[in-house]
Every structure is written in C-alpha cells, then in structure tokens.
Design an enzyme around this catalytic site. Structure first.
Site, mmCIF file in Angstrom:
data_model
loop_
_atom_site.group_PDB
_atom_site.id
_atom_site.type_symbol
_atom_site.label_atom_id
_atom_site.label_comp_id
_atom_site.label_asym_id
_atom_site.label_seq_id
_atom_site.Cartn_x
_atom_site.Cartn_y
_atom_site.Cartn_z
ATOM 1 N N TYR A 58 -37.922 -83.195 57.270
ATOM 2 C CA TYR A 58 -38.124 -83.379 58.697
ATOM 3 C C TYR A 58 -36.793 -83.805 59.317
ATOM 4 O O TYR A 58 -36.443 -84.989 59.347
ATOM 5 C CB TYR A 58 -39.192 -84.431 58.986
ATOM 6 C CG TYR A 58 -40.523 -84.196 58.299
ATOM 7 C CD1 TYR A 58 -40.871 -82.948 57.777
ATOM 8 C CD2 TYR A 58 -41.449 -85.234 58.164
ATOM 9 C CE1 TYR A 58 -42.090 -82.742 57.151
ATOM 10 C CE2 TYR A 58 -42.671 -85.030 57.548
ATOM 11 C CZ TYR A 58 -42.977 -83.786 57.033
ATOM 12 O OH TYR A 58 -44.192 -83.593 56.402
ATOM 13 N N SER A 156 -47.111 -82.860 46.347
ATOM 14 C CA SER A 156 -47.577 -82.115 47.499
ATOM 15 C C SER A 156 -47.359 -80.627 47.260
ATOM 16 O O SER A 156 -46.341 -80.229 46.668
ATOM 17 C CB SER A 156 -46.810 -82.568 48.753
ATOM 18 O OG SER A 156 -47.281 -81.921 49.909
ATOM 19 N N ASN A 157 -48.315 -79.828 47.692
ATOM 20 C CA ASN A 157 -48.225 -78.366 47.577
ATOM 21 C C ASN A 157 -48.178 -77.870 46.133
ATOM 22 O O ASN A 157 -47.665 -76.784 45.865
ATOM 23 C CB ASN A 157 -46.985 -77.852 48.341
ATOM 24 C CG ASN A 157 -47.028 -78.204 49.812
ATOM 25 O OD1 ASN A 157 -47.917 -77.772 50.540
ATOM 26 N ND2 ASN A 157 -46.081 -79.037 50.249
ATOM 27 N N TYR A 204 -52.859 -82.654 55.017
ATOM 28 C CA TYR A 204 -51.974 -82.404 56.150
ATOM 29 C C TYR A 204 -52.527 -81.259 57.003
ATOM 30 O O TYR A 204 -53.388 -80.514 56.560
ATOM 31 C CB TYR A 204 -50.526 -82.167 55.726
ATOM 32 C CG TYR A 204 -50.222 -80.944 54.885
ATOM 33 C CD1 TYR A 204 -50.235 -79.664 55.442
ATOM 34 C CD2 TYR A 204 -49.845 -81.066 53.556
ATOM 35 C CE1 TYR A 204 -49.913 -78.537 54.685
ATOM 36 C CE2 TYR A 204 -49.521 -79.955 52.793
ATOM 37 C CZ TYR A 204 -49.547 -78.687 53.369
ATOM 38 O OH TYR A 204 -49.231 -77.588 52.613
ATOM 39 N N LEU A 207 -55.718 -81.353 62.093
ATOM 40 C CA LEU A 207 -56.214 -80.829 63.367
ATOM 41 C C LEU A 207 -55.862 -79.359 63.542
ATOM 42 O O LEU A 207 -56.058 -78.788 64.626
ATOM 43 C CB LEU A 207 -55.681 -81.673 64.534
ATOM 44 C CG LEU A 207 -56.136 -83.139 64.521
ATOM 45 C CD1 LEU A 207 -55.482 -83.921 65.657
ATOM 46 C CD2 LEU A 207 -57.658 -83.241 64.600
ATOM 47 N N LYS A 215 -58.758 -77.838 72.613
ATOM 48 C CA LYS A 215 -57.834 -77.383 73.663
ATOM 49 C C LYS A 215 -57.836 -75.868 73.846
ATOM 50 O O LYS A 215 -57.336 -75.364 74.845
ATOM 51 C CB LYS A 215 -56.416 -77.863 73.366
ATOM 52 C CG LYS A 215 -55.798 -77.275 72.122
ATOM 53 C CD LYS A 215 -54.440 -77.896 71.803
ATOM 54 C CE LYS A 215 -53.320 -77.217 72.543
ATOM 55 N NZ LYS A 215 -51.991 -77.691 72.105
#
Length: 316
Positions: A58, A156-157, A204, A207, A215
């Site tokens: 990030y 992760s992954n 992860y 949403l 939305k």
C-alpha cells in the site's frame, strides 16, 4: 463486544478493523491526501476500532509510515492498538513475490522502522512465491515471534494446499483472504480446516467494492472510467450484477428495522459469523470510518442473521 483472540497468539482485537489500503496507497488510488489518510486512522482509533490492517504494497511502505506517525501521537496507547501488516512484494519488480526467510526477516525490520514501533501484532506473508517451501517461510516468522518482533503469524492469498504446507508445525495463527456475501468459496474447504486448526480468518473486500452497501441500483447503471478496475469485473456486469443488486435490495427492510445502513447491516453479519474473527472494510474518508464503526453496536438476532445468509446462498 468482547475482543477476539487471534489464533494461538496472545493478540486480541475488536471484531471490526480498518483496511488501510487507501491510507497512503497512492499506487492503488488516485487523489489521496496523506493528512486525510492519517485522519482516517485517527477516526478508527477514536471510534472503538483497534485493529489497523496495512501492507508494504500500500504505497510501497507509505501506508505504514503514515500509520507510524499516528502511533507516535501522545493521545494513543500503543499497547491497545493492533497493527497488522504484510510483505512479499519485491520492490520495483511488479508481480514478483519473495517468501524466503531472508526477505521476510528484512521485511519485518523495515516495517518496524516505518511503523515506528518495537513490535508488529500480526505479520502476514502477503502472497505466496513459487519457490520457497512454505513451512520454512513460516519458521522464519516463528523465530521473529519468539524474539518478540511479531506477535502473530498470518498468510494471505494462499491456496488451501499452500496453507497446509505453511502450517505443518502449527505456527499459523490467522488467514486473510477474499470473502464476502457474494464470494463464499472459503466456506467449502477453507473454513473447516481453519476451525480444526484453531486458525482465525480475516476477510478482505467485505463490502465487495461497494456492491454490498446499497449504493448501486439496476435502474441507474454505474459508468466507470477507462482506468477504473471495476469496469471489466464480472461482479459489475450482466446477470451476476443483477443478481447481486436484487439480493442487496432485499436487505432494506432489515436495515430499517435496525435503523442502520446496508453497509452496517452487512458488517454486523460478518461480526456474527462464527468463522470470521475481524472484518476490515477500507475507507478513503474519515466519515466512512465513523459510519462503519456504528456496526459495532448493531447486534443481529439469530433469525435475521440466517435471513441474510439465505438471501446470498446463491453465491456459495
């Protein structure tokens, strides 16, 4: 709400965390401001969220640096904050991953410096590489855990087979992977393995890039720019998009019942799910974090939990 223990470790966290990819993630998003990113972190910490999930990827370490600056502010007690970070990306080599003990050891040292802290609560191998035996990679992290530099070990992954190899010595505490109401593959084989081995799970994209927030609407299709990653994703196209929106639309009566937003309702579903330890929605703006934090006070009945589960059964 009681804190959740992470795997076999002594790390405890609230069930709602903050995914910090938009904190300093200038390589992932356009138009980010560093000060806004720091305010996102502060808002999380000021609203009952104590786990901040970041990664070297990030912003090539920038997210960690900004979080580190917030950690040093006098109003925050480091011992009450859970920092999770990840590494595997080789700098300046796009798509190249390294899980070697040497790389991971140096990555932890570099992350500690950027975060301005003496220890990392959860350290994940962000992606598997193609050559390192996974149990050897985890053994290196276990040595760092024994030395007090990290407190819990994660991956992760990883595929299920890679996870099993990584956990040969029983050192893995937590798995972070893609999971949501519309992406439920983990329930089939991964969740039973995690339960059997007392390994925590952190999803992860909970949403689903906004699809699970209410939305989007069928009668007003969203137009995406040429460089927007959503433009070519199957979730945002054709019949699958329609099925997702139709399921989400059926959540409105429940949201009204709980006087909550759709996003808060969905986050509450994750927090009630017995196989999910911490859910980490991301946020670009402080007000998004404050809205998400209200889900900590939303407690679904067993019946309503099952209703939501059934509405999204088709995505298993």
């Amino acid at each position: 709400m009681a804190e959740i223990r992470i795997g076999h470790s002594q790390v405890y966290a609230e069930q709602l965390g903050l995914g910090a990819n938009a904190v300093g993630g200038h390589n992932l998003f356009t138009g980010l401001e560093d000060e806004t990113g720091k305010q996102v972190v502060r808002t999380a910490l000021n609203n009952g969220i104590n786990l901040i999930d970041t990664a070297f990827a990030y912003g090539n370490g920038r997210s960690e640096e900004l979080i580190g600056e917030v950690l040093r502010e006098e109003e925050y007690d480091r011992s009450r904050i859970v920092i999770a970070t990840k590494a595997a990306h080789v700098p300046n080599k796009k798509g190249v991953f390294d899980n070697s003990p040497e790389f991971l050891t140096q990555s932890v040292e570099d992350a500690l410096r950027r975060l301005q802290t003496d220890y990392i609560d959860i350290f994940y191998i962000h992606f598997p590489d193609e050559h390192t035996p996974k149990n050897e990679a985890i053994a290196a992290l276990h040595q760092l855990k024994e030395a007090g530099k990290i407190r819990a070990i994660g991956v992760s992954n990883f595929s299920l087979e890679q996870l099993k190899e990584a956990n040969l010595d029983g050192y893995v505490d937590v798995v972070e992977d893609k999971f949501s109401l519309i992406y439920r593959e983990a329930e089939k084989e991964l969740f039973p393995y995690l339960k059997e081995n007392n390994i925590s799970f952190v999803p992860y994209f909970p949403l689903a890039s906004g699809l699970l927030t209410g939305k989007y609407h069928l009668n007003s299709p969203q137009e995406f720019g040429a460089h927007d990653p959503r433009k070519n994703r199957p979730d945002f196209q054709g019949e699958r998009f329609e099925k997702i929106i139709q399921a989400v639309d059926q959540l409105h009566p429940l949201a009204e019942k709980y006087q909550a937003t759709i996003a808060q309702l969905v986050l509450a579903w994750y927090m009630k799910n017995p196989r999910i330890s911490v859910v980490i929605p991301g946020a670009k703006r402080p007000e998004q974090v404050a809205d998400n934090a209200r889900a900590l006070d939303l407690h679904l009945s067993n019946e309503d939990y099952q209703t939501i589960d059934q509405l999204f059964q088709q995505f298993k």
